[in-house]
Scaffold this motif. Structure first.
Motif, short mmCIF file in Angstrom:
data_model
loop_
_atom_site.label_atom_id
_atom_site.label_comp_id
_atom_site.label_asym_id
_atom_site.label_seq_id
_atom_site.Cartn_x
_atom_site.Cartn_y
_atom_site.Cartn_z
N ARG A 1 0.84 -1.19 0.00
CA ARG A 1 0.00 0.00 0.00
C ARG A 1 0.88 1.25 0.00
N ILE A 2 0.53 2.22 -0.83
CA ILE A 2 1.24 3.49 -0.86
C ILE A 2 0.66 4.38 0.23
N THR A 3 1.49 4.77 1.19
CA THR A 3 1.05 5.65 2.27
C THR A 3 1.89 6.92 2.26
N LEU A 4 1.29 8.02 2.68
CA LEU A 4 1.96 9.31 2.71
C LEU A 4 2.11 9.78 4.16
N ARG A 5 3.18 10.51 4.41
CA ARG A 5 3.45 11.01 5.75
C ARG A 5 2.60 12.26 6.03
N THR A 6 2.18 12.39 7.26
CA THR A 6 1.44 13.58 7.69
C THR A 6 2.15 14.33 8.81
N ASP A 7 3.25 13.78 9.31
CA ASP A 7 3.90 14.33 10.49
C ASP A 7 4.89 15.46 10.18
N LEU A 8 5.13 15.73 8.90
CA LEU A 8 6.11 16.76 8.55
C LEU A 8 5.48 18.14 8.37
N PHE A 9 4.17 18.20 8.38
CA PHE A 9 3.48 19.46 8.07
C PHE A 9 3.86 20.58 9.03
N ARG A 10 4.06 21.75 8.47
CA ARG A 10 4.26 22.97 9.25
C ARG A 10 3.45 24.07 8.58
N PRO A 11 2.85 24.96 9.38
CA PRO A 11 2.02 26.03 8.81
C PRO A 11 2.82 26.91 7.86
N PRO A 12 2.15 27.58 6.94
CA PRO A 12 2.85 28.41 5.95
C PRO A 12 3.63 29.54 6.62
#
Length: 356
Positions: free
Chosen positions: A337-348
């Protein structure tokens, strides 16, 4: 039988009656001009209207859609795919889901700025943002408007995960952004290929790029490290269903990691448009096609129910699913399964982001 327009998908342009909209009266001068050229219809020109939405992220809670948020930079789509389930949305603008949907487009040039503001809101949590869920983010006008490009730039800057679905090799123009995002586990692309037969593709999706160009896009994306799906959507019985195995073989050869398929859906005004298209382009098998679609959809032209609407039901649906699964196993697709990371997000960054 309606006469087809060159390089257009729909053969009709009737106003929607779902909302009891009045029929638009034809302009007399326009009719005179038509008669002056021996009855030939005037060429259809694409027009673009600027839209000013207040927000750009659309949310959904559908149990059979694998994302909860999406962005659609455009309304309407030049590709002209006859089966497009987004066609009925044009009725909300008092426009026809037929040729108007393909020629009277709406663009949202403030999309990137709106996205930046929404990602800056306190408490925003990242989940994959889907582009191309309604109309194609890389339809021809994107070459000029570059709205999709602006959206991806914001998502790249903020390390926000992204999925794209498109029928166009124009996605390669943004490979400089998608490659680095993919290296962080933040991007995946689904390239939609309905048929490898150029004549069929030209009829079904008259303004979408040639199937071989889309396969080239799969190869170049894969070579750049971007996880690629091939979307065989939709499968049209008696017209494209015989190509499932070959499509999966070519997808694997091009470097795709996964594939999925959807039986054709005909919601609202799409059903009569599709029937008219069949009568024009495939009169020899129109009855067979519709009979098979009804067998997939519980005896109806369309099944709107959650769960079954994406898969179909009955023997035909089971057969398509079995053939698809066997072909994927044979060619090594869908192994992981192709999964994407969500933990790297930082606000603009910038004025909006610095407020919080």
């Amino acid at each position: 039988m309606a006469s087809p327009r060159p390089h257009r998908g729909a053969t009709l342009n009737a106003a929607s009656r779902r909302f009891n909209l009045s029929q638009t009266l034809a302009d007399g001068d326009w009719l005179d001009a038509v008669e002056a050229i021996d009855g030939a219809p005037p060429p259809l020109r694409t027009t673009v209207t600027v839209e000013h939405p207040r927000t750009i992220i659309s949310r959904n809670q559908s149990p059979d859609i694998p994302f909860d948020r999406s962005i659609n930079p455009y309304r309407g789509c030049e590709h002209g795919c006859i089966y497009c389930f987004a066609r009925p949305t044009h009725a909300y603008h008092d426009l026809s889901p037929g040729l108007d949907f393909e020629t009277r487009l709406f663009a949202k040039p403030q999309a990137a700025a709106l996205l930046r503001a929404e990602l800056s809101r306190p408490g925003y949590t990242a989940q994959p943002m889907a582009l191309g869920t309604n109309t194609d983010p890389y339809q021809p006008i994107e070459a000029t408007w570059r709205i999709t490009r602006g959206v991806i730039e914001v998502l790249c800057e903020t390390d926000h995960p992204l999925t794209i679905t498109t029928k166009s090799d124009r996605v390669l123009r943004d490979l400089d952004l998608l490659g680095p995002m993919a290296s962080k586990g933040l991007a995946a692309v689904a390239v939609s290929i309905t048929s490898l037969d150029p004549k069929v593709a030209l009829t079904v999706e008259p303004r979408a790029p040639h199937p071989e160009r889309r396969l080239t896009a799969v190869r170049r994306l894969a070579d750049a490290g971007v996880p690629v799906y091939v979307s065989i959507a939709p499968v049209i019985p008696a017209i494209t269903d015989h190509e499932i195995e070959h499509l999966i073989e070519r997808a694997a050869e091009a470097g795709a990691k996964a594939a999925f398929f959807l039986p054709v859906r005909l919601p609202h005004e799409v059903a009569p448009l599709f029937r008219a298209w069949l009568d024009t382009h495939f009169p020899d098998r129109a009855a067979k096609v519709m009979a098979t679609i009804r067998s997939l959809r519980g005896g109806r032209d369309n099944d709107p129910d959650f769960g079954s609407r994406m898969k179909g039901s009955g023997p035909w649906a089971d057969l398509l699913r079995t053939r698809f699964q066997i072909a994927c196993r044979r060619h090594g697709l869908n192994r992981e399964r192709i999964t994407l990371r969500t933990d790297l997000f930082r606000p603009p960054r910038g004025p909006q982001g610095e407020l919080f």
